[in-house]
Design a protein around this motif. Structure first.
Motif, PDB file in Angstrom:
ATOM      1  N   ILE A  67      35.420  27.359  39.077  1.00 29.37           N
ATOM      2  CA  ILE A  67      36.796  27.858  39.175  1.00 29.37           C
ATOM      3  C   ILE A  67      36.902  29.185  38.419  1.00 29.37           C
ATOM      4  O   ILE A  67      36.393  29.309  37.298  1.00 29.37           O
ATOM      5  CB  ILE A  67      37.778  26.831  38.574  1.00 29.37           C
ATOM      6  N   VAL A  68      37.584  30.146  39.037  1.00 30.03           N
ATOM      7  CA  VAL A  68      37.904  31.405  38.368  1.00 30.03           C
ATOM      8  C   VAL A  68      39.232  31.176  37.648  1.00 30.03           C
ATOM      9  O   VAL A  68      40.205  30.752  38.274  1.00 30.03           O
ATOM     10  CB  VAL A  68      38.061  32.551  39.400  1.00 30.03           C
ATOM     11  N   ARG A  69      39.244  31.447  36.347  1.00 32.00           N
ATOM     12  CA  ARG A  69      40.437  31.116  35.562  1.00 32.00           C
ATOM     13  C   ARG A  69      41.063  32.355  34.946  1.00 32.00           C
ATOM     14  O   ARG A  69      40.374  33.327  34.647  1.00 32.00           O
ATOM     15  CB  ARG A  69      40.061  30.121  34.469  1.00 32.00           C
ATOM     16  N   SER A  70      42.340  32.283  34.739  1.00 28.48           N
ATOM     17  CA  SER A  70      43.056  33.445  34.203  1.00 28.48           C
ATOM     18  C   SER A  70      42.820  33.597  32.702  1.00 28.48           C
ATOM     19  O   SER A  70      42.946  32.632  31.954  1.00 28.48           O
ATOM     20  CB  SER A  70      44.554  33.279  34.442  1.00 28.48           C
ATOM     21  N   PRO A  71      42.511  34.831  32.264  1.00 30.29           N
ATOM     22  CA  PRO A  71      42.401  35.038  30.824  1.00 30.29           C
ATOM     23  C   PRO A  71      43.779  35.139  30.165  1.00 30.29           C
ATOM     24  O   PRO A  71      43.876  35.066  28.950  1.00 30.29           O
ATOM     25  CB  PRO A  71      41.645  36.373  30.719  1.00 30.29           C
ATOM     26  N   HIS A  72      44.812  35.323  30.975  1.00 30.81           N
ATOM     27  CA  HIS A  72      46.162  35.508  30.428  1.00 30.81           C
ATOM     28  C   HIS A  72      46.983  34.237  30.556  1.00 30.81           C
ATOM     29  O   HIS A  72      46.763  33.435  31.451  1.00 30.81           O
ATOM     30  CB  HIS A  72      46.878  36.636  31.168  1.00 30.81           C
ATOM     31  N   ALA A  73      47.956  34.118  29.650  1.00 32.50           N
ATOM     32  CA  ALA A  73      48.819  32.948  29.684  1.00 32.50           C
ATOM     33  C   ALA A  73      49.986  33.134  30.651  1.00 32.50           C
ATOM     34  O   ALA A  73      50.506  32.169  31.209  1.00 32.50           O
ATOM     35  CB  ALA A  73      49.353  32.660  28.290  1.00 32.50           C
ATOM     36  N   HIS A  74      50.392  34.367  30.838  1.00 41.84           N
ATOM     37  CA  HIS A  74      51.555  34.626  31.678  1.00 41.84           C
ATOM     38  C   HIS A  74      51.324  35.965  32.358  1.00 41.84           C
ATOM     39  O   HIS A  74      51.294  36.995  31.687  1.00 41.84           O
ATOM     40  CB  HIS A  74      52.819  34.674  30.793  1.00 41.84           C
ATOM     41  N   ALA A 146      31.676  33.457  40.188  1.00 43.13           N
ATOM     42  CA  ALA A 146      33.034  33.407  39.622  1.00 43.13           C
ATOM     43  C   ALA A 146      33.275  34.630  38.752  1.00 43.13           C
ATOM     44  O   ALA A 146      34.377  35.182  38.731  1.00 43.13           O
ATOM     45  CB  ALA A 146      33.226  32.125  38.823  1.00 43.13           C
ATOM     46  N   GLU A 147      32.218  35.061  38.069  1.00 41.54           N
ATOM     47  CA  GLU A 147      32.381  36.245  37.219  1.00 41.54           C
ATOM     48  C   GLU A 147      32.546  37.512  38.044  1.00 41.54           C
ATOM     49  O   GLU A 147      33.018  38.526  37.548  1.00 41.54           O
ATOM     50  CB  GLU A 147      31.192  36.364  36.253  1.00 41.54           C
ATOM     51  N   ARG A 148      32.132  37.457  39.287  1.00 43.87           N
ATOM     52  CA  ARG A 148      32.247  38.650  40.143  1.00 43.87           C
ATOM     53  C   ARG A 148      33.547  38.705  40.931  1.00 43.87           C
ATOM     54  O   ARG A 148      33.751  39.629  41.722  1.00 43.87           O
ATOM     55  CB  ARG A 148      31.064  38.702  41.104  1.00 43.87           C
ATOM     56  N   VAL A 149      34.354  37.705  40.813  1.00 44.25           N
ATOM     57  CA  VAL A 149      35.660  37.761  41.484  1.00 44.25           C
ATOM     58  C   VAL A 149      36.571  38.627  40.621  1.00 44.25           C
ATOM     59  O   VAL A 149      36.733  38.376  39.433  1.00 44.25           O
ATOM     60  CB  VAL A 149      36.261  36.351  41.661  1.00 44.25           C
ATOM     61  N   GLU A 150      37.103  39.681  41.235  1.00 44.53           N
ATOM     62  CA  GLU A 150      37.916  40.628  40.459  1.00 44.53           C
ATOM     63  C   GLU A 150      39.391  40.359  40.696  1.00 44.53           C
ATOM     64  O   GLU A 150      39.893  40.501  41.819  1.00 44.53           O
ATOM     65  CB  GLU A 150      37.556  42.064  40.846  1.00 44.53           C
ATOM     66  N   VAL A 151      40.052  39.979  39.633  1.00 46.97           N
ATOM     67  CA  VAL A 151      41.483  39.681  39.749  1.00 46.97           C
ATOM     68  C   VAL A 151      42.253  40.704  38.930  1.00 46.97           C
ATOM     69  O   VAL A 151      41.915  40.960  37.774  1.00 46.97           O
ATOM     70  CB  VAL A 151      41.807  38.261  39.228  1.00 46.97           C
ATOM     71  N   GLU A 152      43.241  41.298  39.564  1.00 47.65           N
ATOM     72  CA  GLU A 152      44.083  42.247  38.833  1.00 47.65           C
ATOM     73  C   GLU A 152      45.362  41.545  38.418  1.00 47.65           C
ATOM     74  O   GLU A 152      46.040  40.916  39.251  1.00 47.65           O
ATOM     75  CB  GLU A 152      44.434  43.414  39.749  1.00 47.65           C
ATOM     76  N   TYR A 153      45.659  41.653  37.133  1.00 44.66           N
ATOM     77  CA  TYR A 153      46.855  40.963  36.626  1.00 44.66           C
ATOM     78  C   TYR A 153      47.858  41.963  36.097  1.00 44.66           C
ATOM     79  O   TYR A 153      47.489  43.013  35.558  1.00 44.66           O
ATOM     80  CB  TYR A 153      46.482  40.049  35.454  1.00 44.66           C
ATOM     81  N   ASP A 154      49.121  41.609  36.216  1.00 42.27           N
ATOM     82  CA  ASP A 154      50.172  42.357  35.538  1.00 42.27           C
ATOM     83  C   ASP A 154      50.741  41.393  34.492  1.00 42.27           C
ATOM     84  O   ASP A 154      51.407  40.417  34.842  1.00 42.27           O
ATOM     85  CB  ASP A 154      51.237  42.763  36.560  1.00 42.27           C
ATOM     86  N   THR A 155      50.420  41.642  33.237  1.00 39.22           N
ATOM     87  CA  THR A 155      50.747  40.635  32.226  1.00 39.22           C
ATOM     88  C   THR A 155      52.245  40.618  31.882  1.00 39.22           C
ATOM     89  O   THR A 155      52.924  41.634  31.946  1.00 39.22           O
ATOM     90  CB  THR A 155      49.943  40.849  30.930  1.00 39.22           C
ATOM     91  N   LEU A 156      52.706  39.449  31.529  1.00 41.98           N
ATOM     92  CA  LEU A 156      54.111  39.222  31.175  1.00 41.98           C
ATOM     93  C   LEU A 156      54.156  38.645  29.765  1.00 41.98           C
ATOM     94  O   LEU A 156      53.173  38.070  29.294  1.00 41.98           O
ATOM     95  CB  LEU A 156      54.733  38.200  32.137  1.00 41.98           C
TER      96      LEU A 156
END
Ligand code: MCN
Ligand code: CUN
Length: 829
Positions: A67-74, A146-156
């Motif tokens: 599973i690819v997991r979010s490093p951010h909480a929100h 999983a490490e190669r999946v690139e997810v762009e986040y906008d943190t809240l």
């Protein structure tokens, strides 16, 4: 079958310890029946390394899921780029929410009226939440992918504590719901007005704030599954770490749309559950979806940190307790307000009708006329959960509250805490007892348990030692902590008591084979509790078979009768009852066959428990065992009986069972270091008639160890950004054998009056009952200096601060003898 046979304990089981022969110690035969310390049948395969856990399962062509997991909480998910992962030769597929949505699998129900995204589509709500999944030919490649999946986040901005989540301008965790705040529910029990009045009138009142910290169940085996879609059969088989295979089958079928008869859940050997394996997690759904799409078996197994950071946590109850009493210590009222953190999804394993679970057991073992409580629950940007960990649905928090409050009251009144307890116990004659919050306790004898406990630990001598140490200004203070708790276990009952608004039954099916041995299939699911042994003992006892001739099967929904699984220590109270009743049904049929074989009327055939055989009334020599009858039941059944010797029972219990205990914890508190040394721990449990005292003792050992971990070490912590700061075993401290003292176990026997074999559950009692004993002991050591509370976990730094504030701390420098000349030492440099 008459209701007498169904519901009432056999006379043998009704005897309690003081009256007549103890059924446990003297079951009068050596077939491995009730009360015998039969060695665990399952241990042969475990200790020879032949246990079969999910991760041991290997299938032809099996793929692996990470599973690819979010490093951010929100954070909002802006984009997911799977290209680099997909380019890897070993990567077979990368799944995102879009892919799942195409199969109508984007969301899954939690165990409590909420819906959770399997993979996040829009917004991440807690750190390590599932965002994508990589399926590859081996686990390492899946991980690399999983490490190669690139997810762009906008943190809240995250909101991490329930206290802050209450704020009007707090970030909103769940915009997906129709609300602009983080409130989940407010739950109330008891009579507020009458309770308030009692507080106003009371000459003595005490208030205490206490936080029951967030905990993680930490089974040895993490969660995982192997999903295998068979396109030819159109059948989904999932081997999974499940405490409730049938309930999970129904859920799987509902979520996937695959007909339930085409879903098979198998729970193989399970390496501990402790509540962690009650819910469904996204990994299960992803693996099943991937297997369906790719038509190959897919394995998903968590790493340790994934287990700690994302699977159902427990507790996180911020409580304010108040207790009112007369000057001589008679409790007149108790009140509690709770602020509960449920994390990002309301995923607690509790019936929607009782969102605060069984918390209303907070009047404990005491006859308290007025009680009132509220629980306010909030969403935060932390992992979902909030209940299931060896706790029976918030009982742990309730017991902690009342056992701490009773201690606080004793302090306020300058009375011995044992005396305050004795004064307020529900008297033995008052059972069945209706508590002011509405439970009907089945049976109890709390005073006898306390007396036995105090005598066993030589309580008076301990109190003298405590005083001697204070008088001598000893470096180590002695503390004695008591916990005389009542548990509530055995979910159901069903509709009669209207707990969840649904039936909460369980089941057993017994087949006696022609050659006289038996197979028992049960709907509950062991994760280490020893059901293969204890359920065989119940059948051995009821049918006069040898325990070795009874095989127990569980965990396969294709073969076992439907059951609701193992949690809330319900296996013995509900599944054990079903097993005993099914055995009695078999026995009734066997009796009719015996009468045919013995050529006497059925009324003239009697069952003799001691010999485990039927005989002709007045002619004990003319007898037949079940083994002897078994053959006849198939080959020579009476004209009015069907051939065969088997029975099924679905048992819907009339009430919960209320096991209890008297625990004494003795600690030494080091005034120099703040270290707490648990000198001894005495645990007396009363779970009614014990099927296997050795297994019960094992349950108590493990449970007390977990309770000590709770009191001393464990806490899932977060920083302000919502990062889990105790998300692995380096930082989430479990007790080892070094921290666990010798545990002395003891028992009394107060059978349950409504259970067919008079047994109550015990699996959670020790974890429920032990934390307040430890905290009470530590407070007790320092109370002469005015200390009234120490929050868990009672780490040395925390205790040292309390000692320091109370003027009890000894500056370590005072006791140190420096023989190094500081100036000389620096001169050498
Ligand atoms: N038993 C007995 N006599 C009694 C009561 C119980 O001999 N009067 C035996 C039972 O037959 C069973 C064992 O003691 O073999 C525990 O029984 P019970 O109290 O019915 O509890 P369950 O079997 O339903 O187990 C569930 C309970 C829960 S909810 C948690 S959480 C927990 C616990 O058990 N998780 C455990 N103990 C655990 N122990 C192990 N090793 N692993 C877990 O995951
Ligand atoms: Cu409350 S944990 Mo156990 O009931 O599985």
């Amino acid at each position: 079958m008459s209701s007498e046979t169904r519901d009432k304990p056999d006379a043998k089981y009704r005897e309690d310890e003081d009256g007549g022969p103890n059924p446990e110690k003297d079951c009068g035969h050596d077939r491995g029946g009730m009360g015998e310390e039969v060695k665990r049948k399952e241990d042969r395969r475990f200790i020879t390394g032949r246990g079969n856990y999910v991760d041991d399962i290997k299938k032809e062509g099996m793929l692996h899921c990470e599973i690819v997991r979010s490093p951010h909480a929100h954070a909002n998910v802006e984009s997911i780029n799977t290209e680099r992962a997909e380019k890897m030769d070993e990567v077979v597929a990368v799944l995102t929410a879009e892919d799942l949505a195409a199969h109508d699998l984007a969301t899954m129900p939690t165990l409590m009226d909420d819906t959770q995204e399997v993979l996040v589509r829009d917004k991440v709500k807690f750190q390590s939440q599932e965002v994508a999944a990589v399926i590859a030919t081996d686990r390492y490649a899946a991980k690399d992918g999983a490490e190669r999946v690139e997810v762009e986040y906008d943190t809240l901005d995250p909101v991490v504590e329930a206290e802050k989540a209450k704020d009007e301008d707090a970030p909103v965790v769940r915009e997906d719901l129709d609300q602009d705040d983080n409130h989940i529910f407010t739950w109330e029990t008891g009579d507020e007005e009458a309770t308030e009045e009692a507080f106003e009138e009371a000459p003595v009142t005490v208030e205490e704030d206490m936080y029951y910290q967030r905990l993680h169940p930490a089974p040895i085996e993490t969660c995982g599954c192997v999903a295998d879609w068979d396109q030819d059969d159109e059948k989904m088989t999932v081997h999974m770490t499940s405490q409730a295979p049938h309930a999970h089958r129904t859920l799987f079928s509902m979520v996937s749309g695959i007909p339930e008869n085409k879903v098979r859940i198998v729970s193989p050997d399970v390496g501990g559950g402790f509540g962690n394996k009650v819910p469904i997690y996204p990994g299960y759904v992803v693996a099943a979806a991937a297997s369906y799409v790719l038509e190959r078996p897919v394995k998903w197994v968590e790493e340790r940190s994934e287990n700690i950071q994302t699977t159902s946590f427990a507790r996180d109850y911020d409580m304010t307790g108040r207790i009112a009493a007369t000057e001589d210590g008679e409790i007149t009222a108790v009140d509690v307000d709770v602020l509960a953190d449920h994390g990002a999804y309301n995923a607690a394993a509790q019936p929607s009708k009782f969102p605060a679970g069984f918390f209303k057991i907070f009047t404990g073992s005491y006859d308290i006329e007025h009680a009132h409580g509220t629980v306010d629950a909030y969403y935060t940007n932390t992992a979902p959960g909030g209940i299931a960990y060896r706790c029976s649905f918030r009982v742990t928090e309730a017991v902690y509250l009342i056992e701490r409050m009773v201690k606080a009251l004793a302090q306020e009144l300058d009375m011995d805490p044992a005396e305050v307890r004795r004064k307020n116990f529900i008297p033995k004659e008052a059972f069945p007892y209706e508590s002011s919050t509405g439970w009907t306790y089945d049976s109890g004898d709390y005073e006898r348990a306390l007396d036995k406990a105090l005598e066993s630990v030589d309580y008076d001598e301990l109190r003298e030692e405590q005083q001697r140490r204070i008088a001598n200004d000893d470096d180590k203070l002695l503390g004695i902590g008591l916990s005389t708790f009542t548990e509530i276990v055995g979910a159901g009952p069903g509709k009669q008591c209207d707990i969840a608004g649904v039936e909460m039954f369980d089941s057993a099916e017994i087949r006696v084979h022609p050659t006289g041995n038996a197979t028992v299939r049960i709907g509950v699911q062991t994760q280490g509790q020893g059901h293969e042994t204890t359920f065989a003992q119940i059948v051995a006892e009821e049918l006069g078979l040898d325990v070795e001739d009874v095989t127990v099967e569980h965990g396969d929904t294709d073969t076992e009768p439907y059951g609701l699984g193992t949690y809330a220590s319900r296996s013995t109270p509900v599944g054990g009852a079903a097993t005993a009743v099914a055995a009695r049904k078999v026995r009734e049929k066997a009796k009719s066959i015996a009468s045919n074989e013995l050529e006497v009327a059925e009324e003239d055939v009697v069952w003799d428990r001691q010999s485990g055989a039927f005989h002709v009334k007045g002619a004990p020599d003319r007898s037949l065992t079940i083994e002897e009858i078994a053959g006849a039941s198939y080959m020579n059944s009476p004209p009015d009986e069907e051939p065969g010797l088997e029975a099924v029972d679905y048992y819907d219990p009339p009430n919960m069972t209320f096991p209890f205990g008297a625990y004494v914890c003795v600690v030494e508190v080091d005034r120099e270091t703040g270290e707490v040394d648990i000198r001894n721990f005495y645990a007396l449990d009363d779970c009614g008639n014990r099927i296997n005292p050795m297994i019960v003792e094992g349950q108590v050992h493990g449970g007390v160890a977990q309770g000590i971990g709770t009191a001393m070490l464990e806490h899932v912590t977060y920083d302000d950004e919502g990062n889990v700061t105790a998300g692995d075993f380096m930082n989430y401290l479990l007790p080892t054998s070094m921290e666990i003292p010798e545990i002395e176990t003891d028992y009394t026997v107060t059978p349950s009056p409504h259970h067919p074999i008079g047994a109550k559950g015990v699996g959670e009692s020790p974890t429920v009952g032990s934390p307040p004993a430890v905290v009470n002991a530590v407070v007790d050591a320092m109370e002469h200096a005015g200390v009234t509370h120490v929050d868990m976990p009672m780490t040395p730094d925390r205790v040292w601060e309390v000692l320091d504030d109370a003027g009890l701390a000894i500056d370590p420098a005072e006791n140190m003898e420096f023989d190094i000349d500081v100036e000389d030492a620096s001169a050498d440099d």
